[in-house]
Enzyme design. Structure first.
Site, PDB file in Angstrom:
ATOM      1  N   LYS A 174       0.917  -1.211  -0.058  1.00 39.58           N
ATOM      2  CA  LYS A 174      -0.008  -0.032   0.032  1.00 39.58           C
ATOM      3  C   LYS A 174       0.823   1.269   0.246  1.00 39.58           C
ATOM      4  O   LYS A 174       1.958   1.235   0.510  1.00 39.58           O
ATOM      5  CB  LYS A 174      -0.822  -0.093   1.334  1.00 39.58           C
ATOM      6  CG  LYS A 174      -1.933   0.991   1.192  1.00 39.58           C
ATOM      7  CD  LYS A 174      -3.167   0.021   0.439  1.00 39.58           C
ATOM      8  CE  LYS A 174      -4.416   0.926   0.090  1.00 39.58           C
ATOM      9  NZ  LYS A 174      -5.462  -0.079  -0.372  1.00 39.58           N
TER      10      LYS A 174
HETATM   11  P1  NAD Z   1     -13.039   7.871  -2.896  1.00 35.17           P
HETATM   12  O1  NAD Z   1     -11.921   9.004  -2.546  1.00 35.17           O
HETATM   13  O2  NAD Z   1     -13.335   7.708  -4.232  1.00 35.17           O
HETATM   14  O3  NAD Z   1     -14.256   8.071  -1.981  1.00 35.17           O
HETATM   15  C1  NAD Z   1     -14.154   8.092  -0.589  1.00 35.17           C
HETATM   16  C2  NAD Z   1     -15.563   8.679  -0.322  1.00 35.17           C
HETATM   17  O4  NAD Z   1     -15.765   8.579   1.260  1.00 35.17           O
HETATM   18  C3  NAD Z   1     -15.758  10.259  -0.684  1.00 35.17           C
HETATM   19  O5  NAD Z   1     -17.333  10.368  -0.920  1.00 35.17           O
HETATM   20  C4  NAD Z   1     -15.585  10.936   0.842  1.00 35.17           C
HETATM   21  O6  NAD Z   1     -16.259  12.070   0.802  1.00 35.17           O
HETATM   22  C5  NAD Z   1     -16.201   9.955   1.837  1.00 35.17           C
HETATM   23  N1  NAD Z   1     -15.862  10.096   3.214  1.00 35.17           N
HETATM   24  C6  NAD Z   1     -14.522  10.159   3.815  1.00 35.17           C
HETATM   25  N2  NAD Z   1     -14.607  10.263   5.104  1.00 35.17           N
HETATM   26  C7  NAD Z   1     -15.932   9.959   5.310  1.00 35.17           C
HETATM   27  C8  NAD Z   1     -16.682  10.156   6.456  1.00 35.17           C
HETATM   28  N3  NAD Z   1     -15.932   9.915   7.779  1.00 35.17           N
HETATM   29  N4  NAD Z   1     -17.794   9.631   6.443  1.00 35.17           N
HETATM   30  C9  NAD Z   1     -18.562   9.696   5.194  1.00 35.17           C
HETATM   31  N5  NAD Z   1     -18.155   9.865   4.220  1.00 35.17           N
HETATM   32  C10 NAD Z   1     -16.598   9.923   4.007  1.00 35.17           C
HETATM   33  O7  NAD Z   1     -12.443   6.409  -2.187  1.00 35.17           O
HETATM   34  P2  NAD Z   1     -12.875   5.035  -2.566  1.00 35.17           P
HETATM   35  O8  NAD Z   1     -11.714   4.641  -3.725  1.00 35.17           O
HETATM   36  O9  NAD Z   1     -14.531   4.834  -2.823  1.00 35.17           O
HETATM   37  O10 NAD Z   1     -12.474   4.326  -1.458  1.00 35.17           O
HETATM   38  C11 NAD Z   1     -13.193   4.032  -0.295  1.00 35.17           C
HETATM   39  C12 NAD Z   1     -12.762   2.775   0.679  1.00 35.17           C
HETATM   40  O11 NAD Z   1     -12.798   1.851  -0.214  1.00 35.17           O
HETATM   41  C13 NAD Z   1     -11.562   2.983   1.286  1.00 35.17           C
HETATM   42  O12 NAD Z   1     -11.316   2.264   2.492  1.00 35.17           O
HETATM   43  C14 NAD Z   1     -10.709   2.277   0.431  1.00 35.17           C
HETATM   44  O13 NAD Z   1      -9.496   1.760   0.728  1.00 35.17           O
HETATM   45  C15 NAD Z   1     -11.515   1.216   0.004  1.00 35.17           C
HETATM   46  N6  NAD Z   1     -11.262   0.093  -1.237  1.00 35.17           N
HETATM   47  C16 NAD Z   1     -11.219   0.914  -2.264  1.00 35.17           C
HETATM   48  C17 NAD Z   1     -11.113   0.306  -3.627  1.00 35.17           C
HETATM   49  C18 NAD Z   1     -11.235   1.139  -5.118  1.00 35.17           C
HETATM   50  O14 NAD Z   1     -10.820   0.316  -6.143  1.00 35.17           O
HETATM   51  N7  NAD Z   1     -11.175   2.400  -5.209  1.00 35.17           N
HETATM   52  C19 NAD Z   1     -10.841  -1.055  -3.590  1.00 35.17           C
HETATM   53  C20 NAD Z   1     -10.933  -1.684  -2.521  1.00 35.17           C
HETATM   54  C21 NAD Z   1     -10.998  -0.940  -1.257  1.00 35.17           C
END
Ligand code: NAD
Length: 423
Positions: free
Chosen positions: A112
């Protein structure tokens, strides 16, 4: 009052990851020397990234790349840009990637990366310079057969394109396979952008079927409206007939028992910068999202969101972890006692790394697969993995979290044992 920016648990994510490793390795009787190796990432890289800002001032940002284990294949894992990134968070996330790639049987290890930055405060040019400089500083540590980054919180296909371009420029030839989650125009895969949300939706469907909940009309609340949260909401509503009654982003939490159209909400968010003020839904307190009367909860924002107290207030029968590490150990115990079916992150959000793997394969073979091919391979692999984890869960009469960890840690331990220790 809990703001949407807060974490509710004070648990250090790396300590949570270590506690999970301990539990899983005790159950599956992993050799102590292997557990000792797995406790610590193989490599922790910290870099100080200088960036000339638009006002000509210089700022130095701290960046990390943590490589946990590569016994099953090259390191794989996302890069996040967030002001709260810490080395322990990145270490935990790298360990979870090792288990995740093993649980869904991809030939990868776990890594990561992260930069301590609030990207919303940077202009596009500053963000590009930050990304390119960070890439040059970890250049010798990444590579198609060494460590393949991908998007995570606040990074997107454009950021991946800058990483590819920087790496390729310095190597002197095009290397699309150095990074996944790229735009389609530079070797990205059809279906990658929505893959994590699609995988989450498949897990919701499988979990509902396992405990006899009718999917059509079932109520779901989703925390986080980014890549994972939005795509899960859209697929659940448009393809599975689920009623998305609550969504939230870092500024606002919306609730409407009649249902929220995620596509319209996204349009609004893109125009206005956040969900705040979206018409047709009531604005509620962030802390009320998890206690809403729903069938399914999807934490899809950041880690540390569900502690014991929050868990006690949950009435949903299913939780599918779109985010990494949203639930702490105390909360896991409460949810187990309450009989909530929790599909853990290392299975639930593995759709992203699965399609990243498909993207990497396409790049290495200079092929292009169509969307149907990608989605049907994803569907097949997600359903298979869900069944595998369910089997282990039943065999050990435990939770799906521990079932998945036992499966993942067991596969990595097997690989390490087979390879042996050099010299
Ligand atoms: P992103 O940046 O696209 O979106 C994150 C969202 O969460 C945003 O809408 C933000 O405003 C919101 N947010 C942040 N803190 C918040 C809170 N305390 N309460 C409510 N909303 C909040 O990120 P993402 O890629 O969607 O990732 C989200 C999660 O999924 C992370 O934990 C990431 O590690 C995990 N993840 C992502 C992927 C991927 O392919 N993008 C894959 C596996 C896991």
């Amino acid at each position: 009052m809990l703001t949407n920016e807060s974490k509710v648990t004070e648990e250090n994510p790396y300590q949570v990851a270590l506690a999970q490793l301990k539990l899983a390795s005790e159950i599956s009787k992993v050799d102590p020397w292997i557990v000792e190796m797995l406790k610590t990432p193989k490599k922790v890289i910290e870099v100080a990234v200088p960036v000339k800002m638009d006002d000509e001032n210089l700022r130095v940002f701290t960046g990390y790349r943590v490589q946990h284990n590569d016994a099953r294949g090259p390191y794989k894992g996302g890069i996040r840009y967030h002001p709260n990134v810490t080395v322990d968070e990145v270490k935990a996330l790298s360990m979870w990637m090792t288990w995740k790639t093993a649980v869904v049987d991809l030939p990868y290890g776990g890594a990561k990366g992260g930069i301590v930055v609030n990207p919303k405060e940077l202009t596009k040019g500053e963000l590009e310079r930050l990304t390119r400089r960070y890439t040059t500083m970890i250049l010798d540590e990444i590579g198609p057969y060494r460590d393949v980054p991908a998007p995570d919180v606040n990074t997107n296909p454009q950021v991946m394109a800058w990483i590819m371009d920087t790496y390729s420029t310095i190597k002197g030839y095009s290397v699309p396979e150095v990074v996944t989650g790229k735009p389609l125009s530079v070797g990205g895969s059809a279906g990658r952008n929505e893959a994590t949300g699609r995988g989450v939706s498949i897990c919701v469907r499988e979990a509902a079927s396992a405990i006899g909940i009718k999917l059509s009309g079932a109520k779901v609340a989703i925390q986080g409206f980014g890549n994972v949260g939005y795509n899960a909401a859209s697929i659940l509503r448009n393809e599975m007939g689920v009623n998305v009654v609550a969504i939230s982003d870092s500024e606002s939490t919306l609730y409407s028992p009649e249902g929220i159209n995620p596509d319209k909400a996204l349009e609004y968010k893109e125009k206005n910068g956040s969900l705040r003020g979206y018409p047709g839904a009531k604005q509620i307190d962030a802390s009320d999202l998890f206690s809403l009367p729903v069938d399914v909860l999807i934490p899809a924002a950041i880690e540390g969101q569900i502690n014991k107290r929050v868990a006690e207030s949950i009435s949903a029968k299913i939780i599918v972890e779109g985010a990494n590490g949203p639930t702490d150990i105390g909360a896991d115990e409460v949810l187990r006692e309450k009989g909530v079916l929790l599909v853990p992150d290392i299975l639930a959000n593995a759709g992203g790394v699965m399609v990243s793997y498909f993207e990497w394969l396409q790049n290495l073979h200079r092929e292009k697969w169509d969307l149907n091919t990608v989605n049907s391979k994803l569907e097949e692999k997600m359903v298979y993995s869900f069944k595998e984890v369910s089997k282990v869960t039943q065999n050990y009469d435990t939770t799906m979290r521990l079932g998945a960890l036992v499966l993942g840690v067991g596969k990595v331990a097997d690989a390490i044992k087979t390879l042996g220790l050099f010299p």
